[in-house]
Design a protein around this motif. Structure first.
Motif, short mmCIF file in Angstrom:
data_model
loop_
_atom_site.label_atom_id
_atom_site.label_comp_id
_atom_site.label_asym_id
_atom_site.label_seq_id
_atom_site.Cartn_x
_atom_site.Cartn_y
_atom_site.Cartn_z
N ARG A 35 0.83 -1.20 0.00
CA ARG A 35 0.00 0.00 0.00
C ARG A 35 0.87 1.26 0.00
O ARG A 35 0.59 2.23 -0.71
CB ARG A 35 -0.92 0.02 1.22
CG ARG A 35 -2.06 -0.94 1.12
CD ARG A 35 -2.87 -0.91 2.39
NE ARG A 35 -4.06 -1.72 2.24
CZ ARG A 35 -4.76 -2.20 3.26
NH1 ARG A 35 -4.39 -1.92 4.49
NH2 ARG A 35 -5.83 -2.92 3.04
N GLN A 38 2.42 1.81 -3.42
CA GLN A 38 1.44 2.36 -4.34
C GLN A 38 1.18 3.84 -4.03
O GLN A 38 1.09 4.67 -4.94
CB GLN A 38 0.13 1.57 -4.28
CG GLN A 38 -0.95 2.08 -5.20
CD GLN A 38 -0.61 1.92 -6.68
OE1 GLN A 38 0.27 1.16 -7.06
NE2 GLN A 38 -1.33 2.64 -7.52
N ALA A 39 1.10 4.17 -2.76
CA ALA A 39 0.89 5.56 -2.36
C ALA A 39 2.07 6.43 -2.81
O ALA A 39 1.88 7.53 -3.33
CB ALA A 39 0.71 5.66 -0.85
N LEU A 42 1.80 7.08 -6.50
CA LEU A 42 0.76 8.06 -6.83
C LEU A 42 1.19 9.48 -6.49
O LEU A 42 0.85 10.42 -7.21
CB LEU A 42 -0.54 7.70 -6.11
CG LEU A 42 -1.23 6.43 -6.61
CD1 LEU A 42 -2.42 6.09 -5.71
CD2 LEU A 42 -1.68 6.57 -8.05
N LYS A 46 2.17 10.56 -10.20
CA LYS A 46 0.88 11.08 -10.65
C LYS A 46 0.53 12.43 -10.02
O LYS A 46 -0.51 12.99 -10.27
CB LYS A 46 -0.24 10.07 -10.33
CG LYS A 46 -0.06 8.72 -10.97
CD LYS A 46 -0.22 8.81 -12.47
CE LYS A 46 -0.12 7.42 -13.09
NZ LYS A 46 -0.35 7.43 -14.50
N LEU A 48 -0.47 13.21 -7.13
CA LEU A 48 -1.65 13.25 -6.28
C LEU A 48 -1.26 13.61 -4.86
O LEU A 48 -0.17 13.25 -4.40
CB LEU A 48 -2.37 11.90 -6.26
CG LEU A 48 -3.02 11.45 -7.56
CD1 LEU A 48 -3.66 10.08 -7.37
CD2 LEU A 48 -4.08 12.44 -8.01
N ARG A 49 -2.11 14.30 -4.18
CA ARG A 49 -1.88 14.60 -2.77
C ARG A 49 -2.37 13.43 -1.94
O ARG A 49 -3.28 12.71 -2.36
CB ARG A 49 -2.62 15.88 -2.38
CG ARG A 49 -2.08 17.10 -3.11
CD ARG A 49 -2.82 18.34 -2.71
NE ARG A 49 -4.25 18.11 -2.94
CZ ARG A 49 -5.22 18.93 -2.58
NH1 ARG A 49 -4.93 20.05 -1.97
NH2 ARG A 49 -6.47 18.66 -2.83
N GLU A 52 -5.97 12.95 -1.63
CA GLU A 52 -6.69 12.52 -2.82
C GLU A 52 -6.62 11.01 -3.06
O GLU A 52 -7.43 10.47 -3.80
CB GLU A 52 -6.12 13.23 -4.06
CG GLU A 52 -6.28 14.72 -4.05
CD GLU A 52 -5.54 15.40 -5.19
OE1 GLU A 52 -6.08 16.39 -5.69
OE2 GLU A 52 -4.43 14.93 -5.55
N MET A 53 -5.66 10.34 -2.45
CA MET A 53 -5.48 8.92 -2.79
C MET A 53 -5.47 7.98 -1.60
O MET A 53 -5.33 6.78 -1.79
CB MET A 53 -4.22 8.74 -3.63
CG MET A 53 -2.93 9.19 -3.04
SD MET A 53 -2.33 8.13 -1.74
CE MET A 53 -0.88 8.98 -1.26
N HIS A 54 -5.62 8.47 -0.38
CA HIS A 54 -5.49 7.57 0.77
C HIS A 54 -6.52 6.45 0.75
O HIS A 54 -6.22 5.31 1.10
CB HIS A 54 -5.50 8.34 2.09
CG HIS A 54 -6.83 8.91 2.46
ND1 HIS A 54 -7.30 10.09 1.94
CD2 HIS A 54 -7.78 8.46 3.30
CE1 HIS A 54 -8.48 10.36 2.45
NE2 HIS A 54 -8.80 9.37 3.28
N GLU A 56 -7.91 5.18 -1.96
CA GLU A 56 -7.60 4.33 -3.11
C GLU A 56 -6.59 3.24 -2.78
O GLU A 56 -6.66 2.13 -3.32
CB GLU A 56 -7.07 5.19 -4.25
CG GLU A 56 -6.82 4.45 -5.53
CD GLU A 56 -6.36 5.35 -6.66
OE1 GLU A 56 -5.62 4.84 -7.51
OE2 GLU A 56 -6.73 6.53 -6.69
N VAL A 57 -5.65 3.53 -1.90
CA VAL A 57 -4.62 2.55 -1.56
C VAL A 57 -4.95 1.77 -0.29
O VAL A 57 -4.14 0.97 0.16
CB VAL A 57 -3.22 3.19 -1.47
CG1 VAL A 57 -2.79 3.71 -2.82
CG2 VAL A 57 -3.16 4.26 -0.43
#
Length: 70
Positions: A35, A38-39, A42, A46, A48-49, A52-54, A56-57
């Motif tokens: 995880r 992947q974070a 991102l 990508k 991403l902040r 914005e993605m916590h 998602e992972v």
């Protein structure tokens, strides 16, 4: 973890023991590492902040991902 154990036809304790023997880490630590990888991807690639993605992972809230990155 119980879902993973069920998918491979093992009891939870057998799954954890076999996983630890094969990967030399616990399933929980392995999953958290994936995880975080992947974070990091991102954020770095990508742009991403974390906010914005916590989800998602797989981190339920932003403070958990902040603590894990430390």
């Amino acid at each position: 973890m119980s879902s993973f154990a069920k998918l491979v036809g093992r009891s939870l304790s057998t799954f954890k023991r076999d996983f630890t023997r094969l990967f030399e880490t616990t399933p929980e630590k392995w999953l958290q590492q994936k995880r975080l990888e992947q974070a990091h991807y991102l954020v770095a690639r990508k742009n991403l902040r974390p906010s914005e993605m916590h989800l998602e992972v797989g981190f339920e809230n932003l403070s958990l991902i902040s603590f894990a990155f430390r």
